[in-house]
Design a protein around this motif. Structure first.
Motif, mmCIF file in Angstrom:
data_model
loop_
_atom_site.group_PDB
_atom_site.id
_atom_site.type_symbol
_atom_site.label_atom_id
_atom_site.label_comp_id
_atom_site.label_asym_id
_atom_site.label_seq_id
_atom_site.Cartn_x
_atom_site.Cartn_y
_atom_site.Cartn_z
ATOM 1 N N PHE A 54 0.835 -1.204 0.000
ATOM 2 C CA PHE A 54 0.000 0.000 0.000
ATOM 3 C C PHE A 54 0.867 1.249 0.000
ATOM 4 O O PHE A 54 0.616 2.208 -0.729
ATOM 5 C CB PHE A 54 -0.934 0.007 1.214
ATOM 6 N N ILE A 55 1.914 1.230 0.808
ATOM 7 C CA ILE A 55 2.786 2.400 0.895
ATOM 8 C C ILE A 55 3.676 2.508 -0.339
ATOM 9 O O ILE A 55 3.838 3.583 -0.916
ATOM 10 C CB ILE A 55 3.629 2.346 2.187
ATOM 11 N N LYS A 56 4.241 1.393 -0.788
ATOM 12 C CA LYS A 56 5.205 1.437 -1.882
ATOM 13 C C LYS A 56 4.589 1.494 -3.278
ATOM 14 O O LYS A 56 5.226 1.970 -4.201
ATOM 15 C CB LYS A 56 6.134 0.222 -1.819
ATOM 16 N N HIS A 58 2.062 3.226 -4.436
ATOM 17 C CA HIS A 58 1.600 4.554 -4.839
ATOM 18 C C HIS A 58 2.743 5.549 -4.599
ATOM 19 O O HIS A 58 3.245 5.650 -3.477
ATOM 20 C CB HIS A 58 0.370 4.978 -4.034
ATOM 21 N N ASN A 61 2.137 8.066 -1.730
ATOM 22 C CA ASN A 61 2.271 7.447 -0.407
ATOM 23 C C ASN A 61 3.736 7.198 -0.064
ATOM 24 O O ASN A 61 4.172 7.418 1.066
ATOM 25 C CB ASN A 61 1.512 6.126 -0.346
ATOM 26 N N SER A 62 4.494 6.747 -1.037
ATOM 27 C CA SER A 62 5.908 6.470 -0.806
ATOM 28 C C SER A 62 6.671 7.744 -0.453
ATOM 29 O O SER A 62 7.491 7.759 0.471
ATOM 30 C CB SER A 62 6.508 5.814 -2.046
ATOM 31 N N LEU A 64 5.356 10.576 0.794
ATOM 32 C CA LEU A 64 4.888 11.055 2.098
ATOM 33 C C LEU A 64 5.498 10.249 3.241
ATOM 34 O O LEU A 64 5.899 10.813 4.261
ATOM 35 C CB LEU A 64 3.363 10.998 2.167
ATOM 36 N N PHE A 65 5.574 8.935 3.052
ATOM 37 C CA PHE A 65 6.165 8.091 4.087
ATOM 38 C C PHE A 65 7.647 8.400 4.249
ATOM 39 O O PHE A 65 8.155 8.470 5.367
ATOM 40 C CB PHE A 65 5.955 6.614 3.757
ATOM 41 N N PHE A 107 1.722 7.072 9.907
ATOM 42 C CA PHE A 107 1.320 7.280 8.517
ATOM 43 C C PHE A 107 -0.087 6.750 8.268
ATOM 44 O O PHE A 107 -0.914 7.439 7.676
ATOM 45 C CB PHE A 107 2.319 6.597 7.577
ATOM 46 N N LEU A 108 -0.367 5.523 8.711
ATOM 47 C CA LEU A 108 -1.686 4.943 8.464
ATOM 48 C C LEU A 108 -2.777 5.656 9.247
ATOM 49 O O LEU A 108 -3.898 5.814 8.756
ATOM 50 C CB LEU A 108 -1.676 3.447 8.780
ATOM 51 N N TYR A 111 -3.366 8.843 7.328
ATOM 52 C CA TYR A 111 -4.034 8.548 6.062
ATOM 53 C C TYR A 111 -5.514 8.291 6.262
ATOM 54 O O TYR A 111 -6.345 8.776 5.523
ATOM 55 C CB TYR A 111 -3.363 7.353 5.379
ATOM 56 N N LYS A 115 -9.032 10.626 4.979
ATOM 57 C CA LYS A 115 -10.084 10.075 4.107
ATOM 58 C C LYS A 115 -11.423 10.434 4.577
ATOM 59 O O LYS A 115 -12.090 10.736 5.229
ATOM 60 C CB LYS A 115 -9.960 8.558 4.045
#
Length: 115
Positions: A54-56, A58, A61-62, A64-65, A107-108, A111, A115
């Protein structure tokens, strides 16, 4: 590398080191053992893979992480993308996931709040 005609094995046999034995594909035994995980361990591994992918998967997302890890002065700034083909990457991926567990939680949480 260990070919009988060209490679390390043929080099040693040509140099009269016939007493050395070679085992072909020792890694395959470990790969087979890794595919037969207990259901509980397999569930944990699948959840970890979902989080990492999920993180990698997109780019946003990558990035931001990575920025979050830099801001928290973490030792690592990226996760390893888990590939099902390369079973050796499982251990490395899980290790990095464990080391970055606090950053991943932040991060999660962020996120889901957005949403």
């Amino acid at each position: 590398m260990t070919g009988k005609n060209i490679g390390f094995k043929s080099f040693l046999q040509g140099a009269h080191y016939d007493h050395i034995t070679f085992t072909h594909c020792l890694i395959h035994r470990e790969a087979l053992a890794a595919t037969k995980l207990a259901p509980e361990l397999n569930d944990v591994l699948q959840d970890a893979v979902k989080i990492i992918n999920f993180i990698k998967s997109h780019a946003l997302n990558s990035r931001l992480f990575s920025n979050l890890c830099k801001d928290t002065e973490s030792n690592y700034t990226t996760l390893l993308l888990h590939a099902e083909v390369r079973w050796l990457s499982r251990g490395q991926s899980l290790r990095k996931l464990w080391l970055l567990k606090d950053e991943i939680e932040i991060f999660l949480t962020f996120y889901n709040r957005e949403k």
